[in-house]
Design an enzyme around this catalytic site. Structure first.
Site, mmCIF file in Angstrom:
data_model
loop_
_atom_site.group_PDB
_atom_site.id
_atom_site.type_symbol
_atom_site.label_atom_id
_atom_site.label_comp_id
_atom_site.label_asym_id
_atom_site.label_seq_id
_atom_site.Cartn_x
_atom_site.Cartn_y
_atom_site.Cartn_z
ATOM 1 N N GLY A 203 0.825 -1.207 0.000
ATOM 2 C CA GLY A 203 0.000 0.000 0.000
ATOM 3 C C GLY A 203 0.851 1.245 0.000
ATOM 4 N N ASN A 204 0.229 2.372 0.299
ATOM 5 C CA ASN A 204 0.979 3.634 0.367
ATOM 6 C C ASN A 204 0.320 4.553 1.396
ATOM 7 O OD1 ASN A 204 -1.032 5.421 -1.091
ATOM 8 N ND2 ASN A 204 -0.710 3.828 -2.618
ATOM 9 N N HIS A 205 0.952 5.707 1.608
ATOM 10 C CA HIS A 205 0.533 6.600 2.694
ATOM 11 C C HIS A 205 -0.620 7.529 2.346
ATOM 12 C CE1 HIS A 205 3.642 5.598 5.507
ATOM 13 N NE2 HIS A 205 4.599 5.821 4.624
ATOM 14 N N SER A 206 -1.203 7.431 1.172
ATOM 15 C CA SER A 206 -2.218 8.406 0.788
ATOM 16 C C SER A 206 -3.437 8.353 1.723
ATOM 17 C CB SER A 206 -2.658 8.148 -0.655
ATOM 18 O OG SER A 206 -3.627 9.091 -1.008
ATOM 19 N N ALA A 270 -3.478 7.441 -5.280
ATOM 20 C CA ALA A 270 -2.125 6.900 -5.416
ATOM 21 C C ALA A 270 -2.300 5.425 -5.773
ATOM 22 C CB ALA A 270 -1.377 7.072 -4.104
#
Ligand code: CTP
Length: 400
Positions: A203-206, A270
């Site tokens: 995943g990512n930090h968005s 993202a």
């Protein structure tokens, strides 16, 4: 501002909206209908607003309230807006203080409807909503959820905190026209999750905040907004249709389903560039041996795909991309804009605590026509409004 309260069970939620408005310094005159008082009584509105409360035009006639209240308002916000109130407003009927106020107001007018799904979908209501919108009123689509009884569907009043946000965003625009009225806007937000096994993902930090700010501000400018949210834990914005997804492929599918109806598409999500080739059906266990390498496959480029489809179909859809860069922000942004082929690319610098999960954002907006616009650091909703300004400049759209 004037808070018009219609005769629906959701009137009880408006006490909280009123509280939020007065606590944030707004002077609120509550104008309920007679039917509204069957749900919440006059003393409640009077005590919470600190203002007199009347429903008819025959009280304090020397003050000419049926004209003055509407004339002096900066905003008229009607919630819950019943089918009946909207029918009267669309027809120009003036048989009580609220309907008179709606005819005399020259400030922005917002309706937050709440009713049973059948009433919302009835051709009479659809026609009345269309009439009100065509005259410049903002009619927030109701939310989907639990209705009065055990039934669920579209027709639920958005949460008071989100109605407050909607009122605040309309008020901050002053008397500016709802310049996105009649435009259908599709926004993706959040960050995708690519499953490794049932409990783990890439995943990512968005956080989704910038995409949600775009959705809220677009609704406050009169747009018909669909928001595709990937793993966002923010409250549902008022007046916005929400589609929840998780992975890049689900996001691609949702965008494909919604894109044809959209005049403007904004991709703030993202998107993971890669996903595991296989997602394990059960949790992967440590075996004591070296971990198996994770084999990845590339995800489709959704933004580039939307541009290709637009070119093929020859529509005048406006497509906006977002890019988060850590280095060589402008050079990387220009190359990305050329690669993706969108009309505008909003480039912001991330890393070092900037942008992800924060309230503020800054950006440089690159146009396909070579324009460069710097947006200084400020709240994400300021940046969102600047992006809408640039979109409207490029494509003024049609009159609803
Ligand atoms: N985007 C997309 N589909 C992808 C990847 C990105 O639609 N598979 C969109 C994003 O929503 C954003 C824009 O493309 O609007 C730029 O995203 P970014 O991650 O910066 O672009 P990438 O193509 O992934 O570029 P790179 O990872 O090489 O920086």
């Amino acid at each position: 501002m004037v808070l018009g309260v219609g005769g629906g069970i959701a009137a009880y939620k408006i006490c909280e909206l009123l509280r939020r408005l007065t606590e944030s310094g707004h002077r609120v005159r509550v104008v309920p209908t007679e039917a509204a008082l069957r749900f919440v009584g006059e003393p409640t509105w009077a005590a919470l607003s600190g203002q007199p409360v009347e429903t008819g035009v025959w009280d304090r006639v020397h003050e000419v309230p049926h004209v003055r209240i509407g004339q002096s308002a900066d905003l008229v916000f009607v919630a819950p807006a019943t089918a009946d109130i909207m029918a009267k407003a669309a027809a120009g009927i003036a048989d009580d203080l609220l309907t008179n106020t709606l005819l005399t107001a020259r400030c922005p007018v917002v309706f937050a409807p709440a009713m049973h799904t059948e009433m919302w979908e009835h051709p009479a209501t659809r026609a009345n909503v269309a009439t009100l919108r065509s005259r410049g009123a903002i009619v927030l689509d109701p939310a989907v959820g639990r209705l009065t009884g055990v039934d669920t569907g579209r027709g639920r009043l958005p949460e008071p905190a989100e109605l407050f946000e909607a009122a605040r965003l309309v008020l901050r625009r002053g008397t500016a026209e709802p310049d996105l009225a009649g435009r259908r806007v599709l926004i993706s937000a959040g960050g995708t999750r690519e499953a490794i096994d049932p409990v783990r993902f890439i995943g990512n930090h968005s956080s989704g905040r910038q995409g949600y700010a775009l959705a809220r501000t677009a609704a406050a400018r009169g747009a018909d907004v669909t928001l595709v949210a990937a793993n966002v834990s923010l409250p549902d914005p008022a007046g916005v249709s929400l589609v929840r997804v998780s992975s890049a492929l689900e996001l691609a599918e949702a965008m494909e389903a919604e894109r044809a109806a959209a005049d403007i598409v904004v991709m703030t999500a993202a998107v993971a560039d890669f996903r595991p080739v296989d997602s394990a059906a059960s949790k992967i266990k440590k075996s004591g041996a070296a971990p198996a390498p994770l084999e990845l496959v590339e995800n489709p480029d959704i933004l580039a795909g939307l541009v290709t489809t637009r070119e093929r179909e020859g529509t005048d859809q406006t497509i906006v991309g977002f890019a988060a860069e850590t280095d060589d922000v402008i050079a990387n942004g220009r190359a990305k804009l050329a690669r993706k082929g969108c009309d505008l690319l909003v480039v912001n610098q991330v890393g070092g605590g900037r942008a992800f999960g924060t309230e503020d954002n800054q950006a440089t907006v690159l146009g396909a026509d070579g324009t460069v616009v710097d947006i200084p650091t400020g709240p994400k909703e300021d940046l969102a409004d600047r992006v809408w300004d640039l979109v409207v400049e490029r494509s003024p759209g049609r009159t609803p």
